[in-house]
Design an enzyme around this catalytic site. Structure first.
Site, PDB file in Angstrom:
ATOM      1  CB  SER A  96     -27.101  26.362 -53.014  1.00 41.39           C
ATOM      2  OG  SER A  96     -28.376  26.540 -53.565  1.00 41.39           O
ATOM      3  CG  ASP A 124     -28.879  22.216 -59.647  1.00 45.02           C
ATOM      4  OD1 ASP A 124     -27.883  22.106 -58.923  1.00 45.02           O
ATOM      5  OD2 ASP A 124     -29.909  22.817 -59.290  1.00 45.02           O
ATOM      6  CG  HIS A 180     -29.502  22.093 -55.713  1.00 50.07           C
ATOM      7  ND1 HIS A 180     -28.680  22.975 -56.386  1.00 50.07           N
ATOM      8  CD2 HIS A 180     -29.761  22.664 -54.512  1.00 50.07           C
ATOM      9  CE1 HIS A 180     -28.456  24.034 -55.624  1.00 50.07           C
ATOM     10  NE2 HIS A 180     -29.096  23.865 -54.487  1.00 50.07           N
TER      11      HIS A 180
END
Ligand SMILES: *[C@@H]1O[C@H](CO)[C@@H](O)[C@H](O)[C@H]1NC(C)=O
Ligand SMILES: *[C@@H]1O[C@H](CO)[C@@H](O)[C@H](O)[C@H]1NC(C)=O
Ligand SMILES: *[C@@H]1O[C@H](CO)[C@@H](O)[C@H](O)[C@H]1NC(C)=O
Ligand SMILES: *[C@@H]1O[C@H](CO)[C@@H](O)[C@H](O)[C@H]1NC(C)=O
Length: 297
Positions: A99, A223, A278
Site C-alpha cells: 500500500s 481492493d 485491501h
C-alpha cells in the site's frame, strides 16, 4: 536417549547447511498506512515457510497513526532501518512493500545511490496516486478530521499549501483528475518521485530506479481502498473518470523516471487478481504463491 541426541545433531547439521546454501536473498517488508510491523507477520510467515532461513527485516517505523505523517520525514527512518541489511548483502535484497509503503519504497530506491535492491514487489500500492476516500472510521474521527469525506472536495485541503495539506501523507499522493495543475504544483511527493515536477536530481533518481531488476505490481478490483484500484498498476483516472492505462500516460511515454525503459527490458510484471480486499494482500497464500514467491530468489 542416544537416538534423540543423534537426531538433534542431524537436525543441527541440516539446519546449518540450509542457512549456508539456501541462496535466498534477504527480504525487506514495508508496512502501509495505519498499520505497522506486527501486521506484516503474515507475509513473514509465508516467506519463511516457502524459503526457510530467509533473513527478513520489517522496520517498525512510523506505524499506525504516525504513518500519516509527512512522507519525506519518514523516508530517513526507513533508510536507516534497512541500511545494514542492504550493506551486508552483496548478492542483493528484495523488497515487499504494501500500500502506501510501496510509495515509500520507490522513494527510498530512487534516492539510494548504488543500492542493491533487485526485485521490488508492490502490493496494492497507489503508484499513480489516490482519488477516493475509503470508509476508514479511524482516519476521520481520530486522525485527520480535516479531510472532507467527498473526494471532489479533498483537493481544497490537500493542494492548499497554507493549510495542513501536504503534511498529511495521503495528500502527498492525492491525484485529483479535475485539478491536475494544482496536483503538479503542490504534490511534493508523488509528482516528485514521478519526475512530473522537475528537480535537480531527477537524472540520478532515474538511474537508481533502473538498478532494479523487476518491479512486480499486484492489485485487483475488489481492493476497496485504492482508488482507482488500477493505480496499483500505474494507471490513473482521466477527467471522465475513465482509466488511463500506464502505457498511455506521459509519465510512461516520456519515460520520466525509467518505467518505460524497465518495461522494455522485461522488468515490469502486472498481476490483477479478483477477490482480495485491501487488508488481505499481505496474508493471502494464493497471491503469495502465484505472484510473489518466484521473485524472492
Ligand atoms: C539479517 O541480516 C542483517 C544484516 O546482515 C543482520 O544485521 C540481521 O541480524 C539479520 N537478521 C536475522 C533475523 O538474522
Ligand atoms: C525528468 O528527468 C529528466 C532527467 O532524467 C529530465 O530531463 C526531464 O525533464 C524530467 N521531466 C520533467 C517533467 O521534468
Ligand atoms: C469515458 O467516460 C465517458 C463518460 O462517463 C463515456 O461516455 C465514454 O464512453 C468513456 N470513454 C471510454 C473510452 O471508455
Ligand atoms: C485470496 O486470493 C484469491 C485469489 O487469488 C481469492 O479468490 C480469495 O478470495 C482470496 N482470499 C482472501 C481471504 O483474501
Amino acid at each position: 536417549m542416544e537416538t534423540s541426541i543423534s537426531h538433534c545433531i542431524f537436525l543441527l547439521f541440516t539446519t546449518t547447511l540450509l542457512v549456508a546454501t539456501n541462496g535466498y536473498k534477504p527480504v525487506i517488508i514495508i508496512h502501509g498506512m495505519l498499520d505497522g510491523a506486527p501486521e506484516m507477520h503474515f507475509m513473514h510467515d509465508m516467506i519463511i515457510k516457502a524459503h526457510p532461513g530467509t533473513n527478513i527485516t520489517i522496520p517498525n517505523a512510523y506505524s499506525y497513526k504516525r504513518s500519516l505523517e509527512h512522507l519525506w520525514d519518514q523516508v530517513p527512518a526507513y533508510k536507516k532501518a534497512i541500511q545494514d541489511v542492504i550493506n551486508e548483502s552483496p548478492d542483493g535484497v528484495n523488497m515487499v512493500c504494501y500500500s502506501q509503503g510501496g510509495l515509500m519504497c520507490r522513494a527510498i530506491i530512487e534516492k539510494l545511490d548504488n543500492h542493491n535492491v533487485e526485485n521490488l514487489i508492490l502490493l496494492s500500492s497507489p503508484q499513480m496516486g489516490q482519488f477516493g476516500v475509503p470508509y476508514m472510521p479511524n482516519l476521520h474521527t481520530s486522525y485527520v478530521p480535516e479531510l472532507p469525506s467527498t473526494r471532489t472536495e479533498v483537493y481544497r485541503i490537500c493542494y492548499d499549501l497554507r493549510a495542513i495539506g501536504q503534511l498529511i501523507s495521503v495528500c502527498e499522493y492525492w491525484n485529483d483528475p479535475y485539478h491536475q495543475p494544482e496536483y503538479l504544483r503542490s504534490s511534493d511527493f508523488l509528482a516528485v518521485i514521478n519526475n512530473q515536477s522537475a528537480h535537480s536530481e531527477s537524472q540520478q533518481w532515474r538511474k537508481n530506479f533502473l538498478r532494479l531488476k523487476n518491479v512486480v505490481m499486484i492489485g485487483g478490483p475488489d481492493d476497496g481502498v485504492i482508488t482507482p484500484w488500477q493505480s496499483s498498476h500505474f494507471a490513473t483516472y482521466d477527467k471522465n473518470l475513465n482509466i488511463t492505462e500506464m502505457k498511455d500516460q506521459e509519465v510512461y511515454l516520456k519515460d520520466y523516471f525509467g518505467l518505460k525503459t524497465l518495461d522494455a527490458r522485461g522488468g515490469l510484471h502486472t498481476y490483477g487478481i479478483a477477490g482480495v480486499i485491501h487488508t488481505f494482500w499481505h496474508r493471502n497464500q494464493t497471491v503469495f504463491d502465484c505472484c510473489i514467491e518466484q521473485f524472492l530468489t
